[in-house]
Design a protein around this motif. Structure first.
Motif, PDB file in Angstrom:
ATOM      1  N   GLY A  41       0.790  -1.241   0.000  1.00 52.88           N
ATOM      2  CA  GLY A  41       0.000   0.000   0.000  1.00 52.88           C
ATOM      3  C   GLY A  41       0.815   1.279   0.000  1.00 52.88           C
ATOM      4  N   GLY A  42       0.201   2.297   0.581  1.00 47.14           N
ATOM      5  CA  GLY A  42       0.710   3.665   0.483  1.00 47.14           C
ATOM      6  C   GLY A  42       2.133   3.864   0.985  1.00 47.14           C
ATOM      7  N   ARG A  45       4.514   3.052  -1.861  1.00 46.53           N
ATOM      8  CA  ARG A  45       4.392   4.144  -2.834  1.00 46.53           C
ATOM      9  C   ARG A  45       5.182   5.360  -2.349  1.00 46.53           C
ATOM     10  NH1 ARG A  45      -1.071   5.962  -1.727  1.00 46.53           N
ATOM     11  NH2 ARG A  45      -0.018   7.339  -0.267  1.00 46.53           N
ATOM     12  N   ASN A  53       5.649   8.287   5.561  1.00 47.40           N
ATOM     13  CA  ASN A  53       4.290   7.763   5.751  1.00 47.40           C
ATOM     14  C   ASN A  53       4.311   6.895   7.007  1.00 47.40           C
ATOM     15  OD1 ASN A  53       1.874   6.230   5.610  1.00 47.40           O
ATOM     16  ND2 ASN A  53       1.831   6.403   3.388  1.00 47.40           N
ATOM     17  N   ASP A  55       1.751   4.990   8.135  1.00 50.67           N
ATOM     18  CA  ASP A  55       0.740   3.938   8.142  1.00 50.67           C
ATOM     19  C   ASP A  55       1.316   2.650   7.590  1.00 50.67           C
ATOM     20  OD1 ASP A  55      -1.411   5.135   9.328  1.00 50.67           O
ATOM     21  OD2 ASP A  55      -2.076   6.080   7.462  1.00 50.67           O
ATOM     22  N   ASP A  57       0.806  -0.977   6.446  1.00 48.58           N
ATOM     23  CA  ASP A  57      -0.198  -1.977   6.045  1.00 48.58           C
ATOM     24  C   ASP A  57       0.503  -3.290   5.781  1.00 48.58           C
ATOM     25  OD1 ASP A  57      -2.857  -0.868   5.926  1.00 48.58           O
ATOM     26  OD2 ASP A  57      -2.054   0.519   4.422  1.00 48.58           O
ATOM     27  N   ARG A 128      -7.050  -6.619  -6.175  1.00 50.86           N
ATOM     28  CA  ARG A 128      -8.299  -5.975  -5.739  1.00 50.86           C
ATOM     29  C   ARG A 128      -8.078  -4.516  -5.383  1.00 50.86           C
ATOM     30  NH1 ARG A 128      -8.336  -4.881  -0.204  1.00 50.86           N
ATOM     31  NH2 ARG A 128      -6.739  -6.021   0.908  1.00 50.86           N
ATOM     32  N   ARG A 129      -6.850  -4.052  -5.499  1.00 45.23           N
ATOM     33  CA  ARG A 129      -6.548  -2.690  -5.033  1.00 45.23           C
ATOM     34  C   ARG A 129      -6.930  -1.616  -6.045  1.00 45.23           C
ATOM     35  NH1 ARG A 129      -4.068  -2.950  -0.158  1.00 45.23           N
ATOM     36  NH2 ARG A 129      -4.051  -5.135   0.426  1.00 45.23           N
ATOM     37  N   ASP A 130      -6.823  -0.353  -5.624  1.00 50.61           N
ATOM     38  CA  ASP A 130      -7.400   0.707  -6.462  1.00 50.61           C
ATOM     39  C   ASP A 130      -6.537   1.122  -7.653  1.00 50.61           C
ATOM     40  OD1 ASP A 130      -5.580   1.774  -4.675  1.00 50.61           O
ATOM     41  OD2 ASP A 130      -6.893   3.379  -3.957  1.00 50.61           O
ATOM     42  N   ASN A 134      -0.577   1.623  -5.865  1.00 49.32           N
ATOM     43  CA  ASN A 134      -0.923   1.147  -4.525  1.00 49.32           C
ATOM     44  C   ASN A 134      -0.929  -0.378  -4.464  1.00 49.32           C
ATOM     45  OD1 ASN A 134      -1.231   3.625  -3.333  1.00 49.32           O
ATOM     46  ND2 ASN A 134      -3.440   3.747  -3.721  1.00 49.32           N
ATOM     47  N   ASP A 174     -16.376  -0.295  -7.156  1.00 52.14           N
ATOM     48  CA  ASP A 174     -16.256   0.599  -6.009  1.00 52.14           C
ATOM     49  C   ASP A 174     -15.942   2.029  -6.460  1.00 52.14           C
ATOM     50  OD1 ASP A 174     -15.674   2.003  -3.754  1.00 52.14           O
ATOM     51  OD2 ASP A 174     -14.079   0.685  -3.038  1.00 52.14           O
ATOM     52  N   THR A 176     -15.944   4.685  -4.944  1.00 51.76           N
ATOM     53  CA  THR A 176     -15.192   5.561  -4.031  1.00 51.76           C
ATOM     54  C   THR A 176     -13.730   5.615  -4.462  1.00 51.76           C
ATOM     55  OG1 THR A 176     -14.615   3.841  -2.408  1.00 51.76           O
ATOM     56  CG2 THR A 176     -16.695   5.000  -2.070  1.00 51.76           C
ATOM     57  N   ARG A 177     -13.315   4.653  -5.289  1.00 51.27           N
ATOM     58  CA  ARG A 177     -11.943   4.680  -5.813  1.00 51.27           C
ATOM     59  C   ARG A 177     -11.704   5.913  -6.673  1.00 51.27           C
ATOM     60  NH1 ARG A 177     -12.116  -1.698  -7.431  1.00 51.27           N
ATOM     61  NH2 ARG A 177     -11.725  -2.479  -5.326  1.00 51.27           N
ATOM     62  N   ARG A 180     -10.777   8.542  -4.246  1.00 53.20           N
ATOM     63  CA  ARG A 180      -9.416   8.257  -3.766  1.00 53.20           C
ATOM     64  C   ARG A 180      -8.387   8.677  -4.802  1.00 53.20           C
ATOM     65  NH1 ARG A 180      -8.061   4.841   0.214  1.00 53.20           N
ATOM     66  NH2 ARG A 180      -6.289   4.096  -0.982  1.00 53.20           N
ATOM     67  N   ARG A 183      -7.918  12.362  -4.911  1.00 58.84           N
ATOM     68  CA  ARG A 183      -7.111  12.775  -3.754  1.00 58.84           C
ATOM     69  C   ARG A 183      -5.621  12.504  -4.002  1.00 58.84           C
ATOM     70  NH1 ARG A 183      -6.075   9.605   1.105  1.00 58.84           N
ATOM     71  NH2 ARG A 183      -7.820   8.237   0.596  1.00 58.84           N
ATOM     72  N   ARG A 187      -2.757  15.311  -4.505  1.00 60.26           N
ATOM     73  CA  ARG A 187      -1.685  15.395  -3.504  1.00 60.26           C
ATOM     74  C   ARG A 187      -0.307  15.133  -4.118  1.00 60.26           C
ATOM     75  NH1 ARG A 187      -1.278  10.658   0.515  1.00 60.26           N
ATOM     76  NH2 ARG A 187      -3.311  11.312   1.258  1.00 60.26           N
TER      77      ARG A 187
HETATM   78  P1  ATP Z   1      -3.003   7.552   2.364  1.00 61.22           P
HETATM   79  O1  ATP Z   1      -1.586   7.934   2.110  1.00 61.22           O
HETATM   80  O2  ATP Z   1      -3.957   8.634   2.001  1.00 61.22           O
HETATM   81  O3  ATP Z   1      -3.262   6.935   3.697  1.00 61.22           O
HETATM   82  P2  ATP Z   1      -3.166   4.877   1.380  1.00 61.22           P
HETATM   83  O4  ATP Z   1      -2.968   4.429  -0.032  1.00 61.22           O
HETATM   84  O5  ATP Z   1      -2.209   4.418   2.409  1.00 61.22           O
HETATM   85  O6  ATP Z   1      -3.271   6.455   1.273  1.00 61.22           O
HETATM   86  P3  ATP Z   1      -5.351   3.614   2.877  1.00 61.22           P
HETATM   87  O7  ATP Z   1      -6.726   4.128   2.938  1.00 61.22           O
HETATM   88  O8  ATP Z   1      -4.564   3.475   4.122  1.00 61.22           O
HETATM   89  O9  ATP Z   1      -4.646   4.534   1.804  1.00 61.22           O
HETATM   90  O10 ATP Z   1      -5.404   2.217   2.144  1.00 61.22           O
HETATM   91  C1  ATP Z   1      -4.342   1.295   2.161  1.00 61.22           C
HETATM   92  C2  ATP Z   1      -4.294   0.510   0.860  1.00 61.22           C
HETATM   93  O11 ATP Z   1      -5.496  -0.217   0.696  1.00 61.22           O
HETATM   94  C3  ATP Z   1      -4.185   1.402  -0.381  1.00 61.22           C
HETATM   95  O12 ATP Z   1      -2.849   1.674  -0.697  1.00 61.22           O
HETATM   96  C4  ATP Z   1      -4.865   0.563  -1.432  1.00 61.22           C
HETATM   97  O13 ATP Z   1      -3.962  -0.388  -1.947  1.00 61.22           O
HETATM   98  C5  ATP Z   1      -5.914  -0.183  -0.661  1.00 61.22           C
HETATM   99  N1  ATP Z   1      -7.256   0.435  -0.734  1.00 61.22           N
HETATM  100  C6  ATP Z   1      -7.819   1.316   0.123  1.00 61.22           C
HETATM  101  N2  ATP Z   1      -9.067   1.642  -0.239  1.00 61.22           N
HETATM  102  C7  ATP Z   1      -9.323   0.938  -1.360  1.00 61.22           C
HETATM  103  C8  ATP Z   1     -10.451   0.806  -2.224  1.00 61.22           C
HETATM  104  N3  ATP Z   1     -11.586   1.511  -2.023  1.00 61.22           N
HETATM  105  N4  ATP Z   1     -10.351  -0.020  -3.279  1.00 61.22           N
HETATM  106  C9  ATP Z   1      -9.225  -0.733  -3.483  1.00 61.22           C
HETATM  107  N5  ATP Z   1      -8.143  -0.667  -2.728  1.00 61.22           N
HETATM  108  C10 ATP Z   1      -8.164   0.153  -1.667  1.00 61.22           C
END
Ligand code: ATP
Length: 424
Positions: A41-42, A45, A53, A55, A57, A128-130, A134, A174, A176-177, A180, A183, A187
């Motif tokens: 994830g993020g 990236r 970052n 967070d 995951d 399955r990710r967006d 990511n 989805d 909501t992607r 995302r 955003r 950013r």
């Molecule tokens: P941020 O830097 O804003 O926190 P992030 O990419 O870390 O961004 P999270 O919301 O923490 O965002 O999500 C973690 C991971 O989960 C993302 O990197 C993405 O791979 C996956 N993810 C989150 N939401 C979705 C979604 N709606 N559909 C698919 N994958 C998602």
């Protein structure tokens, strides 16, 4: 699909020491439990982009429960565990957050549904990710530490600053992607890859999201508008009309760039003055000129936010009256019933110099005035608490505005005078 592994050990060394320690521990526990653990994830990236970052995951291709338990013992940290989704999160006092889950696939039974989740392998979990950027994973087990998995060309898209969806149904599954994506693009200063942008626009315009809850969309909008509005964001909103997901129509002929710059500078100014202001609602309110309260009664949103979002449409008369020379008393009478956020909407949206001047004066000189006397003083004077307190405070406030009183002593004397009049 060919698995592409890349060595990024050196880059991993650039993570904060505390995070490296946690990740090594996760690898060691996974080794012992004979499961594979990945950082995803993020954070990857942002690591590749040279950004911080906090967070973390983690996914494991197996049951994460044991890992979650051992980690929380190891760090004596608090864990939140979701039995149904088999996910857990550990929060540290300094804001660091670890999310853990098993690798999973998501099946969407209808557009915008919450997915049915089944266990699977790392490939499907990434699929399955967006966006491809990511969908990168880095192995944490000791034999594979620092090896990055990139099935979908995420690294290339990162280098080219492109947001690319993983498959053509992504936004229908989805929507909501889409938010995302806006955003992230705004950013990171990325662009949507052409086909991805087309898919996002088509999904928003043509998708049937009748079963998608407003709550999920608003949650993403809240994140989107927690960050400052920039030109890229406005351009994207124009091409991909995301507000349609909420049934919101944009007003014609509004200069959003001008309004958002004004809004941002007001937000900054009010923050400096320590006003507590709901920034994301105000940014969203830039786009809700045509929203009626009755359109959003069903939304699961604080009443206060609904008021703010639907305020502008009702404010025409107020704006007209405010477009005049007004004395202090009149101004206070007119404006004291409105929330600060509503006043900011008028400041930014009315586009009238006089209105702005009046509201500025109200906020800067009149709104903050606090009386020297309090309920305690009135009690001392033998008055029982009740509506009469408000009456008196109003009168004293007016006297303050007129400059008739200024100190505690003078205010008190004024109250005594009032009470005497009342007795007569
Ligand atoms: P941020 O830097 O804003 O926190 P992030 O990419 O870390 O961004 P999270 O919301 O923490 O965002 O999500 C973690 C991971 O989960 C993302 O990197 C993405 O791979 C996956 N993810 C989150 N939401 C979705 C979604 N709606 N559909 C698919 N994958 C998602």
């Amino acid at each position: 699909i060919e698995e592409k592994e890349l060595e990024i050990r050196d880059l991993m060394d650039e993570l904060p020491v505390k995070i490296i320690k946690i990740l090594k521990e996760i690898g060691a526990i996974a080794d012992k439990s004979q499961i594979r653990a990945y950082l995803i994830g993020g954070i990857i990236r942002d690591l590749l982009l040279g950004k911080g970052n906090n967070d973390i995951d983690i996914v494991v291709d197996g049951n994460p429960v044991e890992l979650i338990k051992q980690l929380s013992d190891f760090f004596s940290a608090k864990v939140l565990y979701n039995e149904q989704f088999k996910t857990g999160s550990i929060k540290f006092a300094d804001g660091l957050n670890i999310d853990l889950a098993g690798t999973r696939r998501e099946n969407y039974h209808y557009p915008g549904a919450l997915p049915e989740v089944t266990e699977t392998n790392i490939f499907e979990d990434l699929f399955r990710r967006d966006y491809t950027i990511n969908a990168l994973a880095v192995a944490l087990n000791s034999d594979k530490w620092g090896r990055m998995i990139d099935y979908f060309g995420g690294q290339k898209d990162l280098a080219e600053k492109k947001l690319r969806a993983l498959h053509r149904f992504s936004f229908l599954d989805d929507p909501t992607r889409v938010i995302r994506g806006i955003r992230l693009a705004s950013r990171l200063k990325f662009d949507f890859e052409k086909e991805t942008e087309d898919l996002a626009r088509e999904a928003v315009l043509a998708g049937d999201f009748s079963r998608l809850t407003s709550e999920r969309i608003i949650k993403e909008l809240e994140l989107l508008f927690a960050e400052k509005i920039n030109r890229r964001l406005l351009g994207l909103i124009k091409n991909i009309p995301v507000f349609k997901l909420l049934g919101i129509e944009l007003a014609e002929g509004v200069d959003y760039w001008q309004q958002s710059t004004r809004l941002e500078s007001w937000l900054e100014y009010l923050k400096e003055k320590n006003y507590n202001i709901e920034e994301w609602v105000l940014r969203l309110a830039l786009f809700t000129d045509k929203l009626k309260k009755k359109d959003i009664v069903d939304w699961n949103l604080k009443e206060r936010y609904k008021d703010i979002l639907s305020f502008y449409l009702t404010a025409r008369d107020l704006i007209e009256t405010l477009d005049n020379d007004l004395d202090d008393l009149r101004l206070v009478d007119m404006l004291n019933e409105y929330k600060l956020e509503e006043l900011v909407i008028l400041l930014v949206k009315s586009g009238k110099v006089m209105v702005e001047k009046n509201i500025r004066r109200y906020i800067n000189e009149l709104k903050g005035i606090e009386l020297a006397i309090s309920g305690f003083d009135l009690k001392e004077l033998g008055l029982n608490p009740g509506p009469v307190y408000k009456d008196i405070f109003d009168r004293v406030y007016r006297a303050r505005l007129k400059g008739e009183v200024s100190t505690h002593q003078e205010e008190l004397a004024y109250v005594k005078e009032l009470l005497k009049e009342r007795m007569e």
